[in-house]
Design an enzyme around this catalytic site. Structure first.
Site, PDB file in Angstrom:
ATOM      1  CB  CYS A 168      13.357 -16.340  -9.277  1.00  0.00           C
ATOM      2  SG  CYS A 168      13.939 -17.784  -8.353  1.00  0.00           S
ATOM      3  CB  CYS A 198      11.178 -10.223  -7.830  1.00  0.00           C
ATOM      4  SG  CYS A 198      10.003 -10.109  -6.483  1.00  0.00           S
ATOM      5  CG  HIS A 199      15.038 -11.646  -9.879  1.00  0.00           C
ATOM      6  ND1 HIS A 199      15.948 -10.695  -9.498  1.00  0.00           N
ATOM      7  CD2 HIS A 199      14.758 -12.365  -8.771  1.00  0.00           C
ATOM      8  CE1 HIS A 199      16.235 -10.855  -8.201  1.00  0.00           C
ATOM      9  NE2 HIS A 199      15.509 -11.861  -7.737  1.00  0.00           N
ATOM     10  CG  MET A 231      17.286 -12.197  -2.202  1.00  0.00           C
ATOM     11  SD  MET A 231      16.718 -12.838  -3.792  1.00  0.00           S
ATOM     12  CE  MET A 231      17.595 -14.414  -3.805  1.00  0.00           C
ATOM     13  CG  HIS A 271       3.908  -3.813  -8.170  1.00  0.00           C
ATOM     14  ND1 HIS A 271       4.356  -4.917  -8.851  1.00  0.00           N
ATOM     15  CD2 HIS A 271       3.283  -4.301  -7.066  1.00  0.00           C
ATOM     16  CE1 HIS A 271       4.024  -6.019  -8.200  1.00  0.00           C
ATOM     17  NE2 HIS A 271       3.353  -5.669  -7.107  1.00  0.00           N
ATOM     18  CG  HIS A 302       3.491  -3.647  -2.078  1.00  0.00           C
ATOM     19  ND1 HIS A 302       2.254  -4.186  -1.776  1.00  0.00           N
ATOM     20  CD2 HIS A 302       3.995  -4.438  -3.059  1.00  0.00           C
ATOM     21  CE1 HIS A 302       2.051  -5.252  -2.534  1.00  0.00           C
ATOM     22  NE2 HIS A 302       3.090  -5.427  -3.318  1.00  0.00           N
TER      23      HIS A 302
HETATM   24 FE1  DHE Z   1       0.654  -9.504  -5.783  1.00  0.00          FE
HETATM   25  C1  DHE Z   1      -1.952  -7.305  -6.365  1.00  0.00           C
HETATM   26  C2  DHE Z   1       2.080  -8.592  -8.713  1.00  0.00           C
HETATM   27  C3  DHE Z   1       3.458 -11.267  -4.918  1.00  0.00           C
HETATM   28  C4  DHE Z   1      -1.031 -10.891  -3.173  1.00  0.00           C
HETATM   29  N1  DHE Z   1       0.167  -8.164  -7.254  1.00  0.00           N
HETATM   30  C5  DHE Z   1      -0.951  -7.354  -7.303  1.00  0.00           C
HETATM   31  C6  DHE Z   1      -0.908  -6.583  -8.511  1.00  0.00           C
HETATM   32  C7  DHE Z   1       0.227  -6.950  -9.185  1.00  0.00           C
HETATM   33  C8  DHE Z   1       0.894  -7.952  -8.388  1.00  0.00           C
HETATM   34  C9  DHE Z   1       0.695  -6.431 -10.523  1.00  0.00           C
HETATM   35  C10 DHE Z   1      -1.931  -5.540  -8.950  1.00  0.00           C
HETATM   36  C11 DHE Z   1      -3.058  -6.189  -9.705  1.00  0.00           C
HETATM   37  C12 DHE Z   1      -4.129  -5.185 -10.105  1.00  0.00           C
HETATM   38  O1  DHE Z   1      -4.499  -4.345  -9.269  1.00  0.00           O
HETATM   39  O2  DHE Z   1      -4.595  -5.233 -11.257  1.00  0.00           O
HETATM   40  N2  DHE Z   1       2.489  -9.822  -6.628  1.00  0.00           N
HETATM   41  C13 DHE Z   1       2.857  -9.353  -7.839  1.00  0.00           C
HETATM   42  C14 DHE Z   1       4.209  -9.780  -8.145  1.00  0.00           C
HETATM   43  O3  DHE Z   1       4.816  -9.601  -9.228  1.00  0.00           O
HETATM   44  C15 DHE Z   1       4.779 -10.353  -6.918  1.00  0.00           C
HETATM   45  C16 DHE Z   1       5.690  -9.321  -6.278  1.00  0.00           C
HETATM   46  C17 DHE Z   1       5.675 -11.537  -7.068  1.00  0.00           C
HETATM   47  C18 DHE Z   1       5.064 -12.755  -7.639  1.00  0.00           C
HETATM   48  O4  DHE Z   1       5.825 -13.679  -7.950  1.00  0.00           O
HETATM   49  O5  DHE Z   1       3.850 -12.815  -7.834  1.00  0.00           O
HETATM   50  C19 DHE Z   1       3.501 -10.534  -6.082  1.00  0.00           C
HETATM   51  N3  DHE Z   1       1.137 -10.841  -4.285  1.00  0.00           N
HETATM   52  C20 DHE Z   1       2.324 -11.453  -4.137  1.00  0.00           C
HETATM   53  C21 DHE Z   1       2.300 -12.392  -3.040  1.00  0.00           C
HETATM   54  O6  DHE Z   1       3.249 -13.144  -2.643  1.00  0.00           O
HETATM   55  C22 DHE Z   1       0.965 -12.278  -2.390  1.00  0.00           C
HETATM   56  C23 DHE Z   1       1.122 -11.685  -1.000  1.00  0.00           C
HETATM   57  C24 DHE Z   1       0.261 -13.615  -2.216  1.00  0.00           C
HETATM   58  C25 DHE Z   1      -0.207 -14.313  -3.426  1.00  0.00           C
HETATM   59  O7  DHE Z   1      -1.397 -14.669  -3.449  1.00  0.00           O
HETATM   60  O8  DHE Z   1       0.579 -14.507  -4.369  1.00  0.00           O
HETATM   61  C26 DHE Z   1       0.276 -11.301  -3.335  1.00  0.00           C
HETATM   62  N4  DHE Z   1      -1.157  -9.151  -4.920  1.00  0.00           N
HETATM   63  C27 DHE Z   1      -1.673  -9.858  -3.869  1.00  0.00           C
HETATM   64  C28 DHE Z   1      -3.002  -9.347  -3.562  1.00  0.00           C
HETATM   65  C29 DHE Z   1      -3.262  -8.293  -4.461  1.00  0.00           C
HETATM   66  C30 DHE Z   1      -2.090  -8.202  -5.316  1.00  0.00           C
HETATM   67  C31 DHE Z   1      -3.879  -9.847  -2.413  1.00  0.00           C
HETATM   68  C32 DHE Z   1      -4.514  -7.421  -4.559  1.00  0.00           C
HETATM   69  C33 DHE Z   1      -4.554  -6.396  -3.473  1.00  0.00           C
HETATM   70  C34 DHE Z   1      -5.826  -5.556  -3.481  1.00  0.00           C
HETATM   71  O9  DHE Z   1      -6.264  -5.192  -2.381  1.00  0.00           O
HETATM   72  O10 DHE Z   1      -6.354  -5.249  -4.571  1.00  0.00           O
END
Ligand code: DHE
Length: 548
Positions: free
Chosen positions: A47, A50-51, A88, A327, A370
């Site tokens: 959680c 996001c929260h 959610m 983000h 996103h």
């Molecule tokens: Fe991410 C990028 C935060 C959930 C896969 N994710 C990012 C970035 C942030 C972020 C701040 C940018 C980083 C940067 O560029 O410096 N992500 C978050 C969260 O806060 C969130 C919503 C919830 C969490 O609890 O983490 C979240 N993200 C996910 C997932 O559930 C994903 C699909 C699977 C996983 O591995 O956790 C996921 N996030 C990704 C990926 C990128 C990413 C693959 C980079 C994308 C790119 O092409 O650069």
């Protein structure tokens, strides 16, 4: 434990994090100390992203007791069970949380949130290890791997990354890392790969070693998402930076050893209201190509910081007022402008990294943009554009990025059209490709979440919504068991193939599916028992040069 008894505040440990259990007050819901600890663990894993750790809200709503108590147990229980169209997850009906856990979480969020401790220089230094000193490392590349075409693939739930060859599809190495590596970034020279776990552990991997492996590691907090290295001319490989969700801070480290040099807190006032926020988390970080600066996006206060790393002792930071809930984002094709989603505000902020100021704030007219890094291409009518998809609806937004050649279109929403469905996380193209790929990973429909929409760029017009073809990537993976989601297109170095992760549950088969970009036909399914929960994939060459 007697459920109804009040208890004193105490300390407990969640993984490597110490948290304070606030204790039970007379009017608190019934919850034992063990239940509270389990609730805190579930909250942290599922959680907090996001929260927020302090439950002050960001992408998800605030969940402090002043808000949750008037809503009441029944409402919270239903919300956790069924989710909401605004994003959610349906934790109950999807089977991800048991009925007992939902009951527990509905009670847990009625309680005061526990506050995890700070993580400063002593804690960082204690976690910092140089496993191979710079002087003991190879002086030239010791392997015959085409390291530019490696894909660093996050194996989310096994706490590892896989280094996979972009040509032969061989797995060169599986490397232990922090839990659920979020992103991989590459040093300017292309030698060092940096990854950061959700648990804020950074690994520095030397791609020149006979078998690439970790040469230095550090923990920079208890929760984090971003890491980057200095790219400006004269500073190649000199510094690394990592941003934390908790504590809210970023740290600049030595680029050879990860020695922590400077920690800067991001706590402060929200840009518009100018009221204090205790938990402004560091979201995306990118290195500027125009100045010796890191672009640091602070989520809750809505500030974009241009942190000048040329003099760490006299640190200069340009603080740009942008929009709340920053983000993810990426550069335009010239690398001068940085476009970042203020996702819960449905806006894209554009920063001129050469002049160091805000260029525009654009409403995407979609719900929760996103972009990942977004996608840059030349539209037949509008000229150069940057595209984002949306988490909250099926729209794709195109924003003009060429103030010199197409001044009338620059920094405007030029078009908005439909892709497969809501729940999209990433969009991608490549300078050598005529295709725009849009995933729908979090769509509630299983078939949609396992498919990808592909648009032909040269057939786009100004008047009609472009058609797309649907690639059944999940079906192509040939996985019998589970309900895998397809996530994050990533190109190989030449821009001829696109890779997709087919992300299944931890105990089920997952895969990577490679598609021929010209023909849109299946080229390869990469399967291996070691490929557990693959999510993000980062091609070394494209990530190093910000090609997207
Ligand atoms: Fe991410 C990028 C935060 C959930 C896969 N994710 C990012 C970035 C942030 C972020 C701040 C940018 C980083 C940067 O560029 O410096 N992500 C978050 C969260 O806060 C969130 C919503 C919830 C969490 O609890 O983490 C979240 N993200 C996910 C997932 O559930 C994903 C699909 C699977 C996983 O591995 O956790 C996921 N996030 C990704 C990926 C990128 C990413 C693959 C980079 C994308 C790119 O092409 O650069």
């Amino acid at each position: 434990d007697t459920p109804a008894a009040a208890y004193e505040p105490s300390m407990t440990t969640l993984g490597q994090i110490k948290v304070e259990i606030p204790g039970r007050r007379a009017d608190d819901p019934v919850m034992t100390a063990d239940e509270f600890q389990r609730g805190a663990q579930i909250y942290f894993e599922r959680c907090a992203g996001c929260h927020g750790v302090l439950r002050k809200g960001a992408t998800g709503k605030a969940l402090t007791p002043d808000i949750t108590r008037p809503l009441g147990y029944e409402h919270l229980h239903n919300f956790i069970t069924y989710g909401s169209p605004a994003g959610m997850p349906n934790w109950g009906t999807s089977g991800e949380l048991s009925e007992a856990d939902i009951d527990l979480m509905a009670r847990y969020v009625l309680m005061e949130p526990p506050a995890p401790p700070e993580f400063g220089m002593p804690e960082m230094k204690a976690s910092w290890k140089v496993l191979v000193k710079p002087e003991d490392r190879p002086t030239s590349k010791m392997n015959d791997i085409d390291i530019d075409n490696i894909f660093s693939v996050t194996l989310r739930d096994s706490g590892q990354v896989a280094l996979i060859d972009g040509k032969t599809y061989d797995i060169h190495a599986i490397i232990d890392t922090g839990y659920a590596v979020h992103i991989s970034r590459i040093s300017a020279s292309g030698r060092y790969l940096l990854v950061i776990g959700r648990d804020a552990k950074v690994n520095m991997i030397d791609l020149w070693m006979e078998t690439p492996g970790t040469v230095a590691e550090i923990k920079i907090g208890s929760e984090a998402r971003s890491v980057e290295t200095s790219k400006f001319e004269g500073y190649e490989d000199r510094y690394a930076i990592a941003g934390a969700y908790w504590p809210p801070q970023y740290v600049i480290m030595d680029g050879d050893t990860l020695e922590p040099l400077k920690i800067v807190s991001t706590r402060g006032n929200i840009y518009d209201e100018q009221t204090y926020h205790p938990e402004p988390r560091v979201a995306s970080i990118l290195a500027s190509h125009y100045n010796p600066e890191f672009i640091v996006n602070v989520k809750e206060t809505g500030k974009i910081l241009l942190v000048d790393y040329s003099d760490l002792k006299n640190l200069k930071t340009t603080e740009i007022e942008a929009e709340r809930f920053l983000h993810d984002g990426g550069l335009d094709s010239t690398h001068r402008y940085f476009l970042v989603a203020a996702n819960a505000r449905n806006k894209i902020a554009v920063v001129d990294t050469k002049e160091g100021k805000l260029t525009a704030l654009i409403d995407t007219e979609g719900q929760t943009p996103h972009p990942g890094r977004g996608a840059n291409f030349t539209h037949p009518v509008f000229g150069p554009v940057w595209a984002t998809s949306h988490l909250g609806d099926e729209s794709v937004a195109l924003i003009g990025t060429d103030p010199e050649g197409h001044p009338d279109n620059a920094w405007k929403l030029l078009d908005s059209f439909y892709a497969l469905g809501g729940g999209s996380l990433f969009i991608k193209t490549h300078p050598n490709s005529n295709h725009l790929y849009v995933d729908a990973t979090l769509n509630p429909d299983a078939e949609t979440s396992a498919s990808v929409a592909v648009f032909k760029i040269d057939e786009m017009t100004a008047d009609a919504d472009p058609d797309y073809v649907t690639l059944p990537i999940g079906e192509w993976a040939g996985i019998a068991d589970g309900q895998p989601r397809v996530v994050q297109p990533e190109f190989n170095k030449e821009g001829t193939e696109v890779w997709f992760s087919v992300w299944n549950a931890k105990d089920k088969e997952s895969a990577l599916v490679v598609v021929d970009d010209k023909t849109l036909e299946l080229k390869k399914v990469i399967k291996d028992p070691r490929l557990i929960t693959p999510t993000g994939k980062f091609n070394v060459y494209n990530t190093r040069g910000d090609v997207y």
